[in-house]
Design a protein around this motif. Structure first.
Motif, PDB file in Angstrom:
ATOM      1  N   LEU A 139       1.328  -1.418  -0.007  1.00 26.20           N
ATOM      2  CA  LEU A 139       0.036   0.352  -0.341  1.00 26.20           C
ATOM      3  C   LEU A 139       1.352   0.957   0.008  1.00 26.20           C
ATOM      4  O   LEU A 139       1.868   1.699   1.011  1.00 26.20           O
ATOM      5  N   LEU A 140       0.630   2.468  -0.691  1.00 27.12           N
ATOM      6  CA  LEU A 140       1.252   3.383  -0.939  1.00 27.12           C
ATOM      7  C   LEU A 140       0.379   5.093  -0.862  1.00 27.12           C
ATOM      8  O   LEU A 140      -0.467   4.537  -1.033  1.00 27.12           O
ATOM      9  N   ALA A 141       0.992   5.615  -0.806  1.00 23.46           N
ATOM     10  CA  ALA A 141       0.180   6.665   0.133  1.00 23.46           C
ATOM     11  C   ALA A 141       1.676   8.368  -0.796  1.00 23.46           C
ATOM     12  O   ALA A 141       2.688   8.112  -0.119  1.00 23.46           O
ATOM     13  N   VAL A 142       0.795   8.958  -1.567  1.00 18.87           N
ATOM     14  CA  VAL A 142       1.006  10.462  -1.597  1.00 18.87           C
ATOM     15  C   VAL A 142      -0.446  11.332  -1.380  1.00 18.87           C
ATOM     16  O   VAL A 142      -0.934  11.340  -0.859  1.00 18.87           O
ATOM     17  N   SER A 143       0.812  12.711  -0.504  1.00 21.59           N
ATOM     18  CA  SER A 143       0.254  14.137  -0.171  1.00 21.59           C
ATOM     19  C   SER A 143      -0.087  15.174  -1.314  1.00 21.59           C
ATOM     20  O   SER A 143       1.219  15.201  -2.193  1.00 21.59           O
ATOM     21  N   ASP A 144      -0.792  15.911  -1.767  1.00 21.38           N
ATOM     22  CA  ASP A 144      -1.134  17.058  -2.619  1.00 21.38           C
ATOM     23  C   ASP A 144      -0.191  18.368  -1.803  1.00 21.38           C
ATOM     24  O   ASP A 144      -0.232  19.336  -2.230  1.00 21.38           O
ATOM     25  N   GLY A 145      -0.070  18.407  -0.860  1.00 22.00           N
ATOM     26  CA  GLY A 145       0.125  19.514   0.278  1.00 22.00           C
ATOM     27  C   GLY A 145      -0.992  20.137   0.813  1.00 22.00           C
ATOM     28  O   GLY A 145      -0.737  21.040   1.646  1.00 22.00           O
ATOM     29  N   ARG A 146      -2.332  20.058   0.309  1.00 18.24           N
ATOM     30  CA  ARG A 146      -3.169  20.394   0.157  1.00 18.24           C
ATOM     31  C   ARG A 146      -4.569  20.092   0.855  1.00 18.24           C
ATOM     32  O   ARG A 146      -5.789  20.280   0.775  1.00 18.24           O
ATOM     33  N   GLY A 147      -3.841  18.705   1.515  1.00 15.22           N
ATOM     34  CA  GLY A 147      -5.314  17.794   2.083  1.00 15.22           C
ATOM     35  C   GLY A 147      -5.920  16.502   1.865  1.00 15.22           C
ATOM     36  O   GLY A 147      -6.698  16.010   2.022  1.00 15.22           O
ATOM     37  N   GLU A 148      -4.685  16.485   0.572  1.00 12.86           N
ATOM     38  CA  GLU A 148      -5.191  15.459  -0.595  1.00 12.86           C
ATOM     39  C   GLU A 148      -4.899  14.030  -0.254  1.00 12.86           C
ATOM     40  O   GLU A 148      -3.278  14.296  -0.991  1.00 12.86           O
ATOM     41  N   ILE A 149      -4.912  12.661  -0.163  1.00 18.10           N
ATOM     42  CA  ILE A 149      -3.931  12.173   0.465  1.00 18.10           C
ATOM     43  C   ILE A 149      -4.564  10.543  -0.950  1.00 18.10           C
ATOM     44  O   ILE A 149      -5.575  10.500  -0.982  1.00 18.10           O
ATOM     45  N   ARG A 150      -3.686  10.364  -2.059  1.00 17.23           N
ATOM     46  CA  ARG A 150      -3.720   9.446  -2.921  1.00 17.23           C
ATOM     47  C   ARG A 150      -3.319   8.032  -2.183  1.00 17.23           C
ATOM     48  O   ARG A 150      -2.186   8.171  -1.754  1.00 17.23           O
ATOM     49  N   LEU A 151      -4.514   7.122  -2.343  1.00 16.50           N
ATOM     50  CA  LEU A 151      -3.292   5.389  -2.133  1.00 16.50           C
ATOM     51  C   LEU A 151      -3.577   4.835  -3.089  1.00 16.50           C
ATOM     52  O   LEU A 151      -4.766   4.631  -3.720  1.00 16.50           O
ATOM     53  N   PHE A 152      -3.244   3.507  -3.479  1.00 17.46           N
ATOM     54  CA  PHE A 152      -2.903   3.289  -4.180  1.00 17.46           C
ATOM     55  C   PHE A 152      -2.503   1.942  -3.210  1.00 17.46           C
ATOM     56  O   PHE A 152      -1.329   1.423  -2.492  1.00 17.46           O
ATOM     57  N   TRP A 153      -3.016   0.218  -3.853  1.00 21.70           N
ATOM     58  CA  TRP A 153      -2.499  -1.012  -3.513  1.00 21.70           C
ATOM     59  C   TRP A 153      -2.114  -1.719  -3.924  1.00 21.70           C
ATOM     60  O   TRP A 153      -3.501  -1.899  -5.254  1.00 21.70           O
ATOM     61  N   SER A 181       4.183  15.360  -1.400  1.00 22.08           N
ATOM     62  CA  SER A 181       4.970  14.185  -1.488  1.00 22.08           C
ATOM     63  C   SER A 181       5.945  14.803  -2.846  1.00 22.08           C
ATOM     64  O   SER A 181       5.594  15.657  -4.201  1.00 22.08           O
ATOM     65  N   PRO A 182       7.401  14.431  -3.213  1.00 17.23           N
ATOM     66  CA  PRO A 182       7.636  15.166  -4.610  1.00 17.23           C
ATOM     67  C   PRO A 182       6.686  14.026  -6.155  1.00 17.23           C
ATOM     68  O   PRO A 182       6.449  12.778  -5.505  1.00 17.23           O
ATOM     69  N   LEU A 183       6.902  15.330  -6.946  1.00 14.35           N
ATOM     70  CA  LEU A 183       6.802  14.995  -8.162  1.00 14.35           C
ATOM     71  C   LEU A 183       7.365  13.796  -8.515  1.00 14.35           C
ATOM     72  O   LEU A 183       7.913  14.168  -8.765  1.00 14.35           O
ATOM     73  N   PRO A 184       6.439  12.972  -9.735  1.00 20.45           N
ATOM     74  CA  PRO A 184       7.682  12.397 -10.362  1.00 20.45           C
ATOM     75  C   PRO A 184       9.091  13.055 -11.510  1.00 20.45           C
ATOM     76  O   PRO A 184       8.080  14.266 -11.678  1.00 20.45           O
ATOM     77  N   GLY A 185      10.167  12.555 -11.274  1.00 26.80           N
ATOM     78  CA  GLY A 185      11.374  13.695 -12.392  1.00 26.80           C
ATOM     79  C   GLY A 185      10.508  13.533 -14.665  1.00 26.80           C
ATOM     80  O   GLY A 185       9.851  12.520 -13.991  1.00 26.80           O
ATOM     81  N   PRO A 186      10.908  14.419 -14.557  1.00 25.00           N
ATOM     82  CA  PRO A 186      10.866  14.501 -16.343  1.00 25.00           C
ATOM     83  C   PRO A 186      11.799  13.188 -16.977  1.00 25.00           C
ATOM     84  O   PRO A 186      12.563  12.505 -15.902  1.00 25.00           O
ATOM     85  N   PRO A 187      11.136  13.036 -17.950  1.00 28.06           N
ATOM     86  CA  PRO A 187      12.250  11.372 -18.873  1.00 28.06           C
ATOM     87  C   PRO A 187      13.781  12.178 -18.809  1.00 28.06           C
ATOM     88  O   PRO A 187      13.859  13.565 -19.085  1.00 28.06           O
ATOM     89  N   GLN A 188      14.227  10.980 -19.105  1.00 27.72           N
ATOM     90  CA  GLN A 188      15.252  12.320 -19.316  1.00 27.72           C
ATOM     91  C   GLN A 188      16.479  11.893 -20.851  1.00 27.72           C
ATOM     92  O   GLN A 188      15.845  11.060 -21.243  1.00 27.72           O
ATOM     93  N   GLY A 189      16.660  12.902 -21.023  1.00 31.21           N
ATOM     94  CA  GLY A 189      17.495  12.774 -22.661  1.00 31.21           C
ATOM     95  C   GLY A 189      16.726  12.811 -23.401  1.00 31.21           C
ATOM     96  O   GLY A 189      16.797  12.011 -24.887  1.00 31.21           O
ATOM     97  N   LEU A 190      15.544  13.631 -23.237  1.00 32.32           N
ATOM     98  CA  LEU A 190      15.073  13.528 -24.898  1.00 32.32           C
ATOM     99  C   LEU A 190      15.101  14.192 -26.112  1.00 32.32           C
ATOM    100  O   LEU A 190      15.436  15.044 -26.151  1.00 32.32           O
ATOM    101  N   ARG A 191      15.314  13.343 -27.344  1.00 32.51           N
ATOM    102  CA  ARG A 191      15.462  14.007 -28.200  1.00 32.51           C
ATOM    103  C   ARG A 191      14.277  13.071 -29.712  1.00 32.51           C
ATOM    104  O   ARG A 191      13.748  12.630 -29.333  1.00 32.51           O
ATOM    105  N   GLY A 192      14.827  13.850 -30.599  1.00 34.43           N
ATOM    106  CA  GLY A 192      13.998  13.318 -32.404  1.00 34.43           C
ATOM    107  C   GLY A 192      15.155  13.205 -33.706  1.00 34.43           C
ATOM    108  O   GLY A 192      16.147  13.781 -33.267  1.00 34.43           O
ATOM    109  N   GLN A 193      14.197  12.442 -33.845  1.00 33.82           N
ATOM    110  CA  GLN A 193      15.942  12.251 -34.716  1.00 33.82           C
ATOM    111  C   GLN A 193      14.046  11.936 -36.468  1.00 33.82           C
ATOM    112  O   GLN A 193      13.527  11.220 -36.399  1.00 33.82           O
TER     113      GLN A 193
END
Length: 378
Positions: A34-48, A173-185
């Motif tokens: 069971l995992l939990a994250v907070s938005d810092g404004r009173g909301e808790i999201r749970l996933f299990w 809770s920290p947001l996910p980091g962005p993708p790394q090394g994005l490039r187009g070809q």
């Protein structure tokens, strides 16, 4: 290994990796959590996600600190949880739930759990529809853990119990980091995009990405596959995604954001570049060289790309020798023939064509056609 077998292995490996490694810091049991994250404004999201083979028939009870019951029963396919889903998604989750708690044999059960895990972990809305996620709102501040307990068909507590990592509803809770090394070809059939996953957070793993393309305006272009479920890692040597609908001969911007299993989006990574029409540089097809007296007639079937500006004809006296441009000013793109009269009878001539792009760039040469003209009879 067949494609279907590879997909099964991927789903199972993805589910097991998240439930054993990703949940290890938060769960009492290594094969469920069971995992939990907070938005810092009173909301808790749970996933299990339950341990393998321990799907509770009666749903789940959600409790706070001190065994305070917050939600007496959470079950799959609740009407409010189905509302955000499309018709196809509702059919998918309904079919999954109909097959629970799963087959009696271990292999069938593992496969069902793999597909179930992939559905739940790739979309927070699906997880809620499957009865594996919940959102608490207006939660008082303070660092605390949460507990879900599996219920039997009679509504009584069973043996499955999962406890979350502690979170404070007033500390985001920290947001996910962005993708790394994005490039187009740019490629012949569109654009190949490359990126790598961000550093993984075991309490909020990233397995999906949201893709947007901007073709000059502020509104993103509609993409048929804007949400991509990629898993935890992939081959760096191959494109992460191919966009075959990209407009050519203009600058485009791609933005890619990470999505964690709570549906939270990272800041996007972005890349902008000009997309040339590489298909306009394809040489014409069916090139034929017909030898006649003191001349060679070269025929071809022109392409229909509107960005092809011209064709040039090149000639050499050997297959892989030095080729001379016979048409430095170029031929119109709808041209079908070129007659070469500057020839000597009995000599083998090799002819090939190149397409000219809209900015004067040359494409690769065609395969050469060979002809040996004769001398005119007196």
């Amino acid at each position: 290994m067949k494609l279907g077998d590879r997909l099964i292995c991927f789903c199972l490996a993805l589910t097991l990796s998240l439930t054993s490694a990703g949940f290890a810091a938060a769960a009492q049991k290594p094969d469920g959590g069971l995992l939990a994250v907070s938005d810092g404004r009173g909301e808790i999201r749970l996933f299990w996600f339950p341990p393998l083979g321990q799907w509770p028939e009666g749903g789940w009870r959600l409790s706070g600190e001190g065994q305070t019951v917050l939600v007496s029963r959470i079950t799959p396919l609740a009407e409010a949880a189905l509302a955000p889903l499309s018709r196809d998604e509702i059919e998918d989750v309904t079919e999954l739930v109909a097959n629970l708690p799963g087959p009696a044999d271990e292999e069938g059960r593992d496969l069902l759990y793999a597909v179930l895990g992939l559905n739940a972990m790739s979309s927070y809305d699906r997880a809620r529809a499957l009865g594996l996620a919940w959102v608490l709102r207006d939660v008082p501040g303070g660092r605390r853990s949460y507990r879900v307990t599996g219920l039997g068909a009679d509504g009584k507590a069973g043996k499955t119990e999962l406890i979350s990592n502690p979170v404070d509803s007033r500390v985001a809770s920290p947001l996910p980091g962005p993708p790394q090394g994005l490039r187009g070809q740019a490629e012949l059939d569109g654009v190949a995009l490359f990126w790598q996953p961000p550093p993984q957070d075991s309490l909020a793993p990233v397995i999906a990405y949201h893709l947007e393309r901007f073709d000059g305006g502020r509104i993103p272009a509609p993409l048929p596959d804007s949400t991509l479920i990629l898993g935890l890692e992939w081959d760096r040597e191959h494109p992460t995604h191919r966009d075959t609908l990209v407009p050519v001969e203009q600058e485009v911007t791609y933005q890619v954001a990470s999505l964690d299993l709570f549906g939270r989006r990272s800041q996007p990574a972005a890349t902008s570049f000009f997309v040339p029409d590489l298909a306009a540089l394809k040489p014409p097809a069916e090139i034929l060289a017909q030898a006649e007296a003191e001349r060679v007639v070269v025929n071809w079937r022109p392409g229909d790309n509107p960005n092809t500006a011209a064709y040039i004809v090149e000639r050499s006296t050997s297959y892989d020798g030095l080729y001379t441009n016979l048409t430095p000013r170029g031929l119109k793109p709808d041209s079908k023939q070129f007659i070469d009269t500057a020839v000597i009878g009995g000599v083998n001539y090799h002819y090939r064509l190149r397409a000219v792009g809209p900015r004067g760039n040359l494409g690769e040469p065609s395969a050469p056609a060979i002809a040996a003209p004769s001398n005119r009879r007196l």
